[in-house]
Design a protein around this motif. Sequence first.
Motif, PDB file in Angstrom:
ATOM      1  N   ILE A  83       0.867  -1.177   0.000  1.00  0.00           N
ATOM      2  CA  ILE A  83       0.000   0.000   0.000  1.00  0.00           C
ATOM      3  C   ILE A  83       0.904   1.227   0.000  1.00  0.00           C
ATOM      4  CG2 ILE A  83      -1.906   1.167   1.185  1.00  0.00           C
ATOM      5  CD1 ILE A  83      -2.430  -1.642   2.564  1.00  0.00           C
ATOM      6  N   GLN A  84       0.855   1.976  -1.104  1.00  0.00           N
ATOM      7  CA  GLN A  84       1.855   3.026  -1.292  1.00  0.00           C
ATOM      8  C   GLN A  84       1.309   4.209  -2.068  1.00  0.00           C
ATOM      9  OE1 GLN A  84       3.491   3.476  -4.631  1.00  0.00           O
ATOM     10  NE2 GLN A  84       1.995   2.121  -5.552  1.00  0.00           N
ATOM     11  N   TYR A  85       2.128   5.257  -2.096  1.00  0.00           N
ATOM     12  CA  TYR A  85       1.837   6.454  -2.875  1.00  0.00           C
ATOM     13  C   TYR A  85       2.954   6.561  -3.917  1.00  0.00           C
ATOM     14  CZ  TYR A  85       0.654  11.311  -3.915  1.00  0.00           C
ATOM     15  OH  TYR A  85       0.270  12.469  -4.552  1.00  0.00           O
ATOM     16  N   PRO A  86       2.630   6.503  -5.210  1.00  0.00           N
ATOM     17  CA  PRO A  86       3.662   6.421  -6.258  1.00  0.00           C
ATOM     18  C   PRO A  86       4.729   7.511  -6.229  1.00  0.00           C
ATOM     19  CG  PRO A  86       1.494   6.027  -7.186  1.00  0.00           C
ATOM     20  CD  PRO A  86       1.285   6.465  -5.761  1.00  0.00           C
ATOM     21  N   LYS A  87       4.409   8.713  -5.774  1.00  0.00           N
ATOM     22  CA  LYS A  87       5.397   9.800  -5.773  1.00  0.00           C
ATOM     23  C   LYS A  87       6.289   9.789  -4.533  1.00  0.00           C
ATOM     24  CE  LYS A  87       2.617  12.848  -8.627  1.00  0.00           C
ATOM     25  NZ  LYS A  87       1.724  13.992  -8.656  1.00  0.00           N
ATOM     26  N   CYS A  88       5.996   8.919  -3.586  1.00  0.00           N
ATOM     27  CA  CYS A  88       6.727   8.862  -2.312  1.00  0.00           C
ATOM     28  C   CYS A  88       8.092   8.189  -2.515  1.00  0.00           C
ATOM     29  CB  CYS A  88       5.861   8.083  -1.322  1.00  0.00           C
ATOM     30  SG  CYS A  88       6.717   7.487   0.126  1.00  0.00           S
ATOM     31  N   THR A  89       9.166   8.887  -2.138  1.00  0.00           N
ATOM     32  CA  THR A  89      10.509   8.331  -2.345  1.00  0.00           C
ATOM     33  C   THR A  89      10.746   7.097  -1.470  1.00  0.00           C
ATOM     34  OG1 THR A  89      11.401   9.940  -0.782  1.00  0.00           O
ATOM     35  CG2 THR A  89      11.589  10.480  -3.108  1.00  0.00           C
ATOM     36  N   THR A  90      10.195   7.083  -0.262  1.00  0.00           N
ATOM     37  CA  THR A  90      10.344   5.913   0.615  1.00  0.00           C
ATOM     38  C   THR A  90       9.655   4.706  -0.022  1.00  0.00           C
ATOM     39  OG1 THR A  90      10.351   7.384   2.532  1.00  0.00           O
ATOM     40  CG2 THR A  90       9.987   5.045   2.961  1.00  0.00           C
ATOM     41  N   CYS A  91       8.492   4.938  -0.615  1.00  0.00           N
ATOM     42  CA  CYS A  91       7.761   3.858  -1.290  1.00  0.00           C
ATOM     43  C   CYS A  91       8.570   3.321  -2.476  1.00  0.00           C
ATOM     44  CB  CYS A  91       6.399   4.342  -1.778  1.00  0.00           C
ATOM     45  SG  CYS A  91       5.286   4.811  -0.439  1.00  0.00           S
ATOM     46  N   LYS A  92       9.208   4.236  -3.202  1.00  0.00           N
ATOM     47  CA  LYS A  92      10.018   3.820  -4.352  1.00  0.00           C
ATOM     48  C   LYS A  92      11.181   2.940  -3.902  1.00  0.00           C
ATOM     49  CE  LYS A  92       8.904   7.819  -7.236  1.00  0.00           C
ATOM     50  NZ  LYS A  92       9.382   9.088  -7.755  1.00  0.00           N
ATOM     51  N   LYS A  93      11.820   3.298  -2.786  1.00  0.00           N
ATOM     52  CA  LYS A  93      12.934   2.497  -2.262  1.00  0.00           C
ATOM     53  C   LYS A  93      12.440   1.114  -1.847  1.00  0.00           C
ATOM     54  CE  LYS A  93      15.494   6.426  -0.445  1.00  0.00           C
ATOM     55  NZ  LYS A  93      15.686   7.225   0.763  1.00  0.00           N
TER      56      LYS A  93
ATOM     57  N   GLN B 164       9.760  -0.450  -2.951  1.00  0.00           N
ATOM     58  CA  GLN B 164       9.358  -1.175  -4.152  1.00  0.00           C
ATOM     59  C   GLN B 164      10.586  -1.764  -4.856  1.00  0.00           C
ATOM     60  OE1 GLN B 164       6.978   1.237  -6.765  1.00  0.00           O
ATOM     61  NE2 GLN B 164       6.025  -0.564  -7.677  1.00  0.00           N
ATOM     62  N   LYS B 165      11.645  -0.973  -4.925  1.00  0.00           N
ATOM     63  CA  LYS B 165      12.886  -1.428  -5.542  1.00  0.00           C
ATOM     64  C   LYS B 165      13.432  -2.637  -4.773  1.00  0.00           C
ATOM     65  CE  LYS B 165      17.407   0.207  -6.996  1.00  0.00           C
ATOM     66  NZ  LYS B 165      18.581   0.834  -6.468  1.00  0.00           N
TER      67      LYS B 165
ATOM     68  N   VAL C 293      10.269 -10.493  -4.579  1.00  0.00           N
ATOM     69  CA  VAL C 293       9.110 -10.668  -3.712  1.00  0.00           C
ATOM     70  C   VAL C 293       7.869 -10.211  -4.487  1.00  0.00           C
ATOM     71  CG1 VAL C 293       8.033 -10.024  -1.519  1.00  0.00           C
ATOM     72  CG2 VAL C 293      10.530 -10.248  -1.657  1.00  0.00           C
ATOM     73  N   ALA C 294       6.923 -11.128  -4.684  1.00  0.00           N
ATOM     74  CA  ALA C 294       5.695 -10.798  -5.411  1.00  0.00           C
ATOM     75  C   ALA C 294       4.833  -9.884  -4.548  1.00  0.00           C
ATOM     76  CB  ALA C 294       4.932 -12.078  -5.741  1.00  0.00           C
ATOM     77  N   TYR C 295       4.231  -8.887  -5.177  1.00  0.00           N
ATOM     78  CA  TYR C 295       3.356  -7.980  -4.420  1.00  0.00           C
ATOM     79  C   TYR C 295       2.274  -7.420  -5.324  1.00  0.00           C
ATOM     80  CZ  TYR C 295       6.010  -4.222  -6.662  1.00  0.00           C
ATOM     81  OH  TYR C 295       6.594  -3.395  -7.584  1.00  0.00           O
ATOM     82  N   GLU C 296       1.209  -6.995  -4.677  1.00  0.00           N
ATOM     83  CA  GLU C 296       0.120  -6.297  -5.364  1.00  0.00           C
ATOM     84  C   GLU C 296       0.209  -4.854  -4.904  1.00  0.00           C
ATOM     85  OE1 GLU C 296      -4.741  -5.925  -4.977  1.00  0.00           O
ATOM     86  OE2 GLU C 296      -3.709  -7.559  -3.955  1.00  0.00           O
TER      87      GLU C 296
ATOM     88  N   GLY D  90      -1.178 -10.358   5.303  1.00  0.00           N
ATOM     89  CA  GLY D  90      -2.385 -10.806   5.978  1.00  0.00           C
ATOM     90  C   GLY D  90      -2.115 -11.205   7.422  1.00  0.00           C
ATOM     91  N   GLU D  91      -0.851 -11.453   7.742  1.00  0.00           N
ATOM     92  CA  GLU D  91      -0.476 -11.812   9.119  1.00  0.00           C
ATOM     93  C   GLU D  91       0.509 -10.792   9.690  1.00  0.00           C
ATOM     94  OE1 GLU D  91      -1.888 -14.177  10.972  1.00  0.00           O
ATOM     95  OE2 GLU D  91      -3.171 -14.479   9.227  1.00  0.00           O
ATOM     96  N   LYS D  92       1.577 -10.525   8.922  1.00  0.00           N
ATOM     97  CA  LYS D  92       2.601  -9.576   9.362  1.00  0.00           C
ATOM     98  C   LYS D  92       2.372  -8.235   8.674  1.00  0.00           C
ATOM     99  CE  LYS D  92       5.816 -12.292   7.954  1.00  0.00           C
ATOM    100  NZ  LYS D  92       6.081 -13.551   7.443  1.00  0.00           N
ATOM    101  N   VAL D  93       2.862  -7.187   9.319  1.00  0.00           N
ATOM    102  CA  VAL D  93       2.690  -5.830   8.789  1.00  0.00           C
ATOM    103  C   VAL D  93       3.985  -5.046   9.021  1.00  0.00           C
ATOM    104  CG1 VAL D  93       1.394  -3.659   9.028  1.00  0.00           C
ATOM    105  CG2 VAL D  93       0.218  -5.848   9.365  1.00  0.00           C
ATOM    106  N   THR D  94       4.441  -4.323   7.997  1.00  0.00           N
ATOM    107  CA  THR D  94       5.529  -3.369   8.203  1.00  0.00           C
ATOM    108  C   THR D  94       5.043  -1.993   7.743  1.00  0.00           C
ATOM    109  OG1 THR D  94       6.519  -3.863   6.034  1.00  0.00           O
ATOM    110  CG2 THR D  94       7.453  -5.013   7.947  1.00  0.00           C
ATOM    111  N   LEU D  95       5.572  -0.973   8.397  1.00  0.00           N
ATOM    112  CA  LEU D  95       5.239   0.419   8.086  1.00  0.00           C
ATOM    113  C   LEU D  95       6.513   1.134   7.695  1.00  0.00           C
ATOM    114  CD1 LEU D  95       2.994   1.737  10.991  1.00  0.00           C
ATOM    115  CD2 LEU D  95       2.332   1.352   8.635  1.00  0.00           C
ATOM    116  N   GLY D  96       6.436   1.941   6.649  1.00  0.00           N
ATOM    117  CA  GLY D  96       7.633   2.663   6.216  1.00  0.00           C
ATOM    118  C   GLY D  96       8.613   1.689   5.579  1.00  0.00           C
ATOM    119  N   PHE D  97       9.836   2.126   5.383  1.00  0.00           N
ATOM    120  CA  PHE D  97      10.835   1.236   4.793  1.00  0.00           C
ATOM    121  C   PHE D  97      12.145   1.327   5.540  1.00  0.00           C
ATOM    122  CE2 PHE D  97      14.417   0.558   1.769  1.00  0.00           C
ATOM    123  CZ  PHE D  97      14.246  -0.807   1.618  1.00  0.00           C
ATOM    124  N   LYS D  98      12.533   0.210   6.112  1.00  0.00           N
ATOM    125  CA  LYS D  98      13.848   0.027   6.707  1.00  0.00           C
ATOM    126  C   LYS D  98      14.343  -1.279   6.116  1.00  0.00           C
ATOM    127  CE  LYS D  98      14.802   1.503  11.421  1.00  0.00           C
ATOM    128  NZ  LYS D  98      14.265   1.133  12.728  1.00  0.00           N
ATOM    129  N   GLU D  99      15.458  -1.243   5.438  1.00  0.00           N
ATOM    130  CA  GLU D  99      15.943  -2.443   4.761  1.00  0.00           C
ATOM    131  C   GLU D  99      16.058  -3.628   5.713  1.00  0.00           C
ATOM    132  OE1 GLU D  99      19.407  -3.832   1.662  1.00  0.00           O
ATOM    133  OE2 GLU D  99      19.020  -1.699   1.948  1.00  0.00           O
TER     134      GLU D  99
END
Length: 118
Positions: A6-16, A18-19, A26-29, A101-110
């Motif tokens: 769940i992301q916002y396409p212009k968000c740099t954190t989301c881009k990192k 996603q990369k 890792v497959a994702y929707e 569906g079981e685990k959740v992460t917020l933001g991006f930390k490698e």
Amino acid sequence: MPLKFIQYPKCTTCKKAQKWLEENNVAYESIHIVEQTPTQQQLTELYKKSGLPLKKFFNTSGNKYKELGLKDKLANMSEEEQLALLASDGMLIKRPVVTDGEKVTLGFKESDFSETWK
């Protein structure tokens, strides 16, 4: 089931994030957080499964958060009110939100992604 990203396409954190998902095969929707803002019920589930304090779900660096003066208001709001507020505007939610569906992460930390999604 692929991860929900769940992301916002212009968000740099989301881009990192996603990369990272793509580089680690890792497959994702992908879900656009503004066009398909999670409902209050979905946010409640994510919050409970994450084990994180609810305030972590707020995008505290976002303009909307600052405009609404939420830094001072959240403490006086019930969980129900906070979840309703988050569901009212995707820009208030910290992103990306990733779940299987079981685990959740917020933001991006490698390190968190490696631990949780590899």
